[in-house]
Enzyme design. Structure first.
Site, PDB file in Angstrom:
ATOM      1  N   SER A  23      24.062  -7.522   0.010  1.00 54.61           N
ATOM      2  CA  SER A  23      22.810  -6.895  -0.439  1.00 54.61           C
ATOM      3  C   SER A  23      22.721  -6.783  -1.956  1.00 54.61           C
ATOM      4  O   SER A  23      21.784  -6.189  -2.489  1.00 54.61           O
ATOM      5  CB  SER A  23      22.678  -5.500   0.182  1.00 54.61           C
ATOM      6  OG  SER A  23      23.783  -4.703  -0.186  1.00 54.61           O
ATOM      7  N   HIS A 156     -23.231   4.225   3.106  1.00 58.79           N
ATOM      8  CA  HIS A 156     -23.433   2.994   3.890  1.00 58.79           C
ATOM      9  C   HIS A 156     -23.790   1.816   2.986  1.00 58.79           C
ATOM     10  O   HIS A 156     -24.444   0.878   3.436  1.00 58.79           O
ATOM     11  CB  HIS A 156     -24.528   3.173   4.951  1.00 58.79           C
ATOM     12  CG  HIS A 156     -24.442   4.469   5.695  1.00 58.79           C
ATOM     13  ND1 HIS A 156     -23.708   4.607   6.857  1.00 58.79           N
ATOM     14  CD2 HIS A 156     -24.944   5.699   5.418  1.00 58.79           C
ATOM     15  CE1 HIS A 156     -23.799   5.866   7.273  1.00 58.79           C
ATOM     16  NE2 HIS A 156     -24.535   6.551   6.418  1.00 58.79           N
ATOM     17  N   SER A 277     -12.346 -20.275 -13.536  1.00 58.20           N
ATOM     18  CA  SER A 277     -12.164 -21.216 -12.427  1.00 58.20           C
ATOM     19  C   SER A 277     -11.696 -22.555 -12.979  1.00 58.20           C
ATOM     20  O   SER A 277     -12.113 -22.970 -14.060  1.00 58.20           O
ATOM     21  CB  SER A 277     -13.504 -21.398 -11.697  1.00 58.20           C
ATOM     22  OG  SER A 277     -13.498 -22.608 -10.970  1.00 58.20           O
ATOM     23  N   LYS A 283     -17.444 -19.715 -14.505  1.00 59.06           N
ATOM     24  CA  LYS A 283     -16.943 -18.549 -13.787  1.00 59.06           C
ATOM     25  C   LYS A 283     -16.148 -17.576 -14.642  1.00 59.06           C
ATOM     26  O   LYS A 283     -15.387 -17.947 -15.518  1.00 59.06           O
ATOM     27  CB  LYS A 283     -16.044 -19.003 -12.621  1.00 59.06           C
ATOM     28  CG  LYS A 283     -16.823 -19.686 -11.524  1.00 59.06           C
ATOM     29  CD  LYS A 283     -17.600 -18.691 -10.688  1.00 59.06           C
ATOM     30  CE  LYS A 283     -16.681 -18.240  -9.632  1.00 59.06           C
ATOM     31  NZ  LYS A 283     -17.063 -17.491  -8.578  1.00 59.06           N
ATOM     32  N   GLU A 290      -9.434  -7.814  -7.508  1.00 65.14           N
ATOM     33  CA  GLU A 290      -9.172  -8.466  -6.222  1.00 65.14           C
ATOM     34  C   GLU A 290      -7.677  -8.497  -5.915  1.00 65.14           C
ATOM     35  O   GLU A 290      -7.256  -8.304  -4.769  1.00 65.14           O
ATOM     36  CB  GLU A 290      -9.737  -9.887  -6.229  1.00 65.14           C
ATOM     37  CG  GLU A 290     -11.255  -9.904  -6.261  1.00 65.14           C
ATOM     38  CD  GLU A 290     -11.790 -11.274  -6.631  1.00 65.14           C
ATOM     39  OE1 GLU A 290     -11.360 -12.271  -6.031  1.00 65.14           O
ATOM     40  OE2 GLU A 290     -12.631 -11.348  -7.550  1.00 65.14           O
ATOM     41  N   TYR A 317      24.483   6.898  10.582  1.00 62.11           N
ATOM     42  CA  TYR A 317      24.197   5.710   9.773  1.00 62.11           C
ATOM     43  C   TYR A 317      24.358   4.443  10.597  1.00 62.11           C
ATOM     44  O   TYR A 317      25.335   4.294  11.339  1.00 62.11           O
ATOM     45  CB  TYR A 317      25.140   5.633   8.553  1.00 62.11           C
ATOM     46  CG  TYR A 317      24.916   4.376   7.730  1.00 62.11           C
ATOM     47  CD1 TYR A 317      23.963   4.353   6.717  1.00 62.11           C
ATOM     48  CD2 TYR A 317      25.613   3.205   7.992  1.00 62.11           C
ATOM     49  CE1 TYR A 317      23.720   3.196   5.990  1.00 62.11           C
ATOM     50  CE2 TYR A 317      25.380   2.045   7.275  1.00 62.11           C
ATOM     51  CZ  TYR A 317      24.435   2.041   6.271  1.00 62.11           C
ATOM     52  OH  TYR A 317      24.191   0.901   5.559  1.00 62.11           O
ATOM     53  N   GLN A 322      20.159  -0.543   5.557  1.00 59.48           N
ATOM     54  CA  GLN A 322      20.203  -1.363   4.342  1.00 59.48           C
ATOM     55  C   GLN A 322      18.841  -2.006   4.061  1.00 59.48           C
ATOM     56  O   GLN A 322      18.534  -2.335   2.916  1.00 59.48           O
ATOM     57  CB  GLN A 322      21.281  -2.440   4.507  1.00 59.48           C
ATOM     58  CG  GLN A 322      21.409  -3.376   3.329  1.00 59.48           C
ATOM     59  CD  GLN A 322      22.738  -4.117   3.355  1.00 59.48           C
ATOM     60  OE1 GLN A 322      23.790  -3.509   3.247  1.00 59.48           O
ATOM     61  NE2 GLN A 322      22.687  -5.422   3.523  1.00 59.48           N
TER      62      GLN A 322
HETATM   63  N1  ARG Z   1      24.579  -1.585   1.500  1.00 58.53           N
HETATM   64  C1  ARG Z   1      24.596  -0.466   2.363  1.00 58.53           C
HETATM   65  C2  ARG Z   1      23.191   0.120   2.524  1.00 58.53           C
HETATM   66  O1  ARG Z   1      22.400  -0.162   1.729  1.00 58.53           O
HETATM   67  C3  ARG Z   1      25.501   0.574   1.844  1.00 58.53           C
HETATM   68  C4  ARG Z   1      26.191   1.333   2.886  1.00 58.53           C
HETATM   69  C5  ARG Z   1      27.125   0.445   3.617  1.00 58.53           C
HETATM   70  N2  ARG Z   1      27.811   1.140   4.623  1.00 58.53           N
HETATM   71  C6  ARG Z   1      28.463   0.535   5.595  1.00 58.53           C
HETATM   72  N3  ARG Z   1      29.053   1.253   6.440  1.00 58.53           N
HETATM   73  N4  ARG Z   1      28.485  -0.751   5.707  1.00 58.53           N
HETATM   74  O2  ARG Z   1      22.913   0.866   3.439  1.00 58.53           O
END
Ligand code: ARG
Length: 439
Positions: A23, A156, A277, A283, A290, A317, A322
């Protein structure tokens, strides 16, 4: 890049799994907050004697150094790191050896990410509130300029009653004030520090959650450790407030697009906030409005995404969480950009008061005032409405305007009309009489 959890495993993840798992491309932008949290955590470990004070001081110094290096772009964020927490810890360990490995005592990435997000949101909400304030200032400045600019008021999308442009612009400003209030409320509710929750059930080490909460400027530590790592209300609430804000911007932009059409001709965007345009040389399009209207759909998608991610997650959790960051960052980034563009567009928009005034003459928008005149003469409103409606029909048939009818014309619709009606039915007079101006 080594994984923080690899000890349990004899081989690494499959390539596709690693790609799904990683991530850092998204949470890498939380490096400031991650380091800020780690500094508070390391300090607390030292103050509580969980690690020697001197070690804590070295960890803090190295974290501060890394923060400066990242700020100056001297150290790149490793795109192969699993996440931002792993990256920071890996740098510490590579520089401090054994000592770097001491930092994570009494902490999990689960409470760490919940902290990082709250720290990030605290700042981001402050920025959004400031942008909202600046946008309101821009609208209110234009409102002062157009306190006497007559225009049609619509329901309206039909001519309803005459208003002045400032009333519309101040209505917009009032909506944005509520948006700022909603964001400030969300910020207040997320003012609790999740550190100390660990993975979900706290830790047996003698940590001090009140210490870290204080060091990081939170009002209090989170009370329930499971709630601390499972809760993403602060994400959903922020995106919901932003989605409402975007709905407001989108509606205002819809008016702007209409006003800029040849048919309305009430306004023209400045060159800085319009485009041309590639094919049609004549234009000049109100693309800023928009695009903001279009971006609103995207932010609604962010809200749908976070609510859907959250809906079936068993406590506490789960890794699904994530997926909260992309919609959060997207909503905040989109709203910030749209607010900057919207306020610039409104600041520089050319209004066409003569076109607005001309449009205000059309559509018998003083018919309500005609009826109210008769109420003033003692007629029940329903009878007054019927008499004014007769006058409107007469005007439609004869191509006249209500304000140009003579007293004897008017007496034909109701004997209650008297000489004092003369001069009271101009659009300007109708607006002046009404108590619609905001304080
Ligand atoms: N990248 C994870 C998140 O955003 C962090 C926590 C990860 N925890 C785990 N047990 N893998 O949620």
């Amino acid at each position: 890049m080594a994984f923080l959890w690899e000890g349990r495993f004899s081989s690494g993840p499959a390539e596709s799994m690693e790609e799904l798992d990683r991530s850092i491309a998204v949470d890498g932008r939380l490096w400031r907050e991650d380091i800020e949290g780690s500094i508070a955590h390391a300090g607390m470990l030292g103050r509580r004697g969980i690690i020697p004070e001197a070690d804590a001081a070295r960890l803090v110094a190295e974290l501060q150094k890394l923060s400066g290096e990242l700020e100056r772009g001297e150290v790149p964020i490793d795109p192969k790191a699993e996440d931002i927490h792993t990256f920071v810890e890996a740098v510490l360990t590579s520089r401090l050896g054994e000592l770097g490995k001491r930092l994570h005592a009494g902490r999990s990435r689960n409470d760490q990410i919940a902290l990082d997000e709250r720290l990030w949101l605290r700042k981001s909400i402050a920025v959004l509130v400031r942008l909202l304030e600046e946008t309101r200032v821009a609208l209110e400045k234009r409102a002062v300029e157009h306190a006497d600019t007559l225009m049609p008021g619509y329901t309206h999308l039909q001519h309803a009653q005459p208003v002045t442009l400032d009333t519309v612009l101040l209505a917009w400003s009032a909506m944005l004030a509520r948006d700022a209030g909603r964001l400030a409320d969300a910020a207040k509710r997320m003012d609790t520090c999740p550190l100390g929750a660990g993975a979900l059930a706290g830790t047996g080490l003698p940590i001090d959650p009140a210490d870290t909460a204080r060091a990081l400027g939170f009002a209090r530590p989170v009370q329930n450790t499971i709630d601390a790592v499972a809760d993403r209300d602060y994400v959903a609430e922020t995106i919901a407030a932003i989605a409402i804000l975007m709905s407001h911007l989108s509606r205002m932009c819809e008016d702007v697009v209409l006003w800029c059409s040849s048919e309305f001709g009430f306004a023209e965007p400045s060159e800085g906030y319009s485009t041309g345009s590639s094919m049609m040389p004549q234009k000049k399009n109100p693309d800023a409005a928009e695009l903001i209207r279009g971006k609103t759909g995207r932010v609604y998608g962010d809200l749908a995404a976070i609510l859907t991610v959250m809906k079936g997650i068993p406590f506490s959790y789960d890794r699904d969480l994530q997926e909260d960051k992309e919609p959060l960052f997207d909503a905040v980034d989109t709203a910030s950009l749209c607010l900057r563009v919207f306020s610039g567009m409104m600041e520089t928009m050319a209004f066409r008061p003569e076109r607005m005034r001309a449009a205000a003459e059309d559509g018998f928008m003083n018919a309500t005032d005609l009826a109210e005149y008769l109420v003033g003469k003692g007629l029940p409103f329903r009878d007054a409405h019927a008499a004014a409606a007769k006058a409107v029909r007469h005007c439609i048939e004869t191509g006249k305007r209500i304000e140009y009818l003579t007293l004897s014309d008017l007496k034909g619709f109701s004997p209650a009309f008297e000489a004092d009606v003369v001069g009271t039915l101009s659009m300007a007079e109708c607006v002046r009489r009404r108590k619609i101006k905001p304080e």
